[in-house]
Enzyme design. Structure first.
Site, PDB file in Angstrom:
ATOM      1  N   GLY A  35       0.809  -1.216   0.000  1.00 28.35           N
ATOM      2  CA  GLY A  35       0.000   0.000   0.000  1.00 28.35           C
ATOM      3  C   GLY A  35       0.838   1.259   0.000  1.00 28.35           C
ATOM      4  N   GLU A  39       3.605   6.041  -8.201  1.00 26.17           N
ATOM      5  CA  GLU A  39       3.763   5.733  -9.621  1.00 26.17           C
ATOM      6  C   GLU A  39       4.548   4.430  -9.856  1.00 26.17           C
ATOM      7  OE1 GLU A  39       2.139   6.755 -12.080  1.00 26.17           O
ATOM      8  OE2 GLU A  39       3.358   5.631 -13.512  1.00 26.17           O
ATOM      9  N   HIS A  41       4.364   1.691  -8.130  1.00 31.01           N
ATOM     10  CA  HIS A  41       3.415   0.573  -8.050  1.00 31.01           C
ATOM     11  C   HIS A  41       2.480   0.552  -9.261  1.00 31.01           C
ATOM     12  CE1 HIS A  41       4.232   1.394  -3.650  1.00 31.01           C
ATOM     13  NE2 HIS A  41       4.464   0.101  -3.707  1.00 31.01           N
TER      14      HIS A  41
END
Ligand code: PAF
EC number: 6.3.2.1
Length: 300
Positions: A35, A39, A41
């Site tokens: 989480g 960008e 990810h």
């Protein structure tokens, strides 16, 4: 957030959706994350999208991969923004389990997955137990999601090699893809931990990437690898970093043999390159204040 993305918090909902996709003959792509997405990810999600019909991303801050003095408690948790960002990036399903769902018998009674050899060095040496925690959670996630293809960032270079080893050794029927590092304009690799940096530390942080480039240039110009490593440590320490390592390794993360073209392979690591691969990777882990940053650069 648009209406596109589905969010699953319990295993039954995840399984029902994935079973339906599998029955329809769809190829499932998977991006595991903790989480606080950025960008970097989203580029993994896009790569998964290019290689699958449906994409699942997990958002789970995994307690078993943090050491006792590490940042598990303060690790940023931003599930609402993560779901919106995943939706915009083209993710179909966000898997957001609780710790109890992920570890139903409790963390201390959890079955652990341990990869030998390649986890003894670099981050494995500096963060004891870290890769056991990563493999333990990724194996669970693979069993839950049952993806055809899974995408991991090359920024976590050692993690990618460890996962490839696990997938091969445990015969997970999953294709593992590595996605390129996403950088800020000044070269700093994108990371959720960058937000811990003070203004002064943030200004210093791109020195890691510049140092990686200097290590590559020195070796490509015929310089001695060990001298390049020592110069990198000195450069970073002078700039104010506490250096865990600044090294040049083969893609299997062993020290290159002195003779060009002949490398020592780690037998059976399961990483993808051939043992005589002439590629190299410069890797740095260094701390600015309380923030530990890692980065790497592959070169031939
Ligand atoms: O790379 C990460 O964010 C984590 O190590 C992973 C793979 C999601 C496992 O918790």
């Amino acid at each position: 957030m648009s209406a596109g993305i589905e969010i699953a918090h319990v295993l039954a909902a995840l399984r029902a959706r994935i079973d339906a996709w599998k029955r329809a003959g769809l190829r499932v792509g998977f991006v595991p994350t903790m989480g606080n997405l950025h960008e970097g990810h989203y580029s993994l999600v896009r790569l998964a999208r290019e290689n699958a019909d449906r994409v699942v991303a997990s958002v789970f801050v995994n307690p078993t991969q943090f050491g006792p003095d590490e940042d598990f408690d303060r690790y940023p948790r931003t599930p609402g923004a993560d779901a919106a960002g995943l939706d915009a990036a083209g993710c179909d399903l966000a898997w957001m389990p609780s710790v109890e769902t992920m570890y139903p018998l409790g963390v201390t009674r959890a079955v652990r997955v341990q990869v030998p050899g390649i986890t003894d060095v670099l981050d494995g040496a500096h963060r004891p137990g870290h890769f056991d925690g990563v493999c333990t959670v990724v194996a669970r996630l693979f069993n839950q999601v049952r993806p055809d293809v899974a995408v991991f960032g090359r920024k976590d270079y050692q993690q990618l090699a460890v996962i490839r080893h696990m997938v091969r050794d445990l015969a997970f029927p999953i294709e593992v893809l590595g996605a390129d590092i996403v950088r800020e304009a000044d070269g700093l690799a994108r990371s959720s931990r960058n937000q811990y940096l003070s203004g002064d530390e943030r200004a210093l942080a791109p020195e890691i990437h510049r140092t990686l480039l200097s290590m590559r240039d020195a070796v490509q110009a015929g310089g001695d690898r060990r001298q390049a490593e020592a110069a990198a440590v000195a450069r970073l320490e002078t700039a104010g970093f506490a250096v865990d390592y600044a090294v040049i390794r083969t893609p299997l993360l062993v020290e290159p043999a002195p003779t060009p073209g002949a490398t020592q392979g780690l037998v059976g690591t399961g990483a993808d390159p051939a043992p005589d691969d002439a590629r190299r990777v410069a890797l740095i882990a260094a701390r600015l204040g309380a923030t530990r940053l890692i980065d790497n650069l592959e070169f031939a």
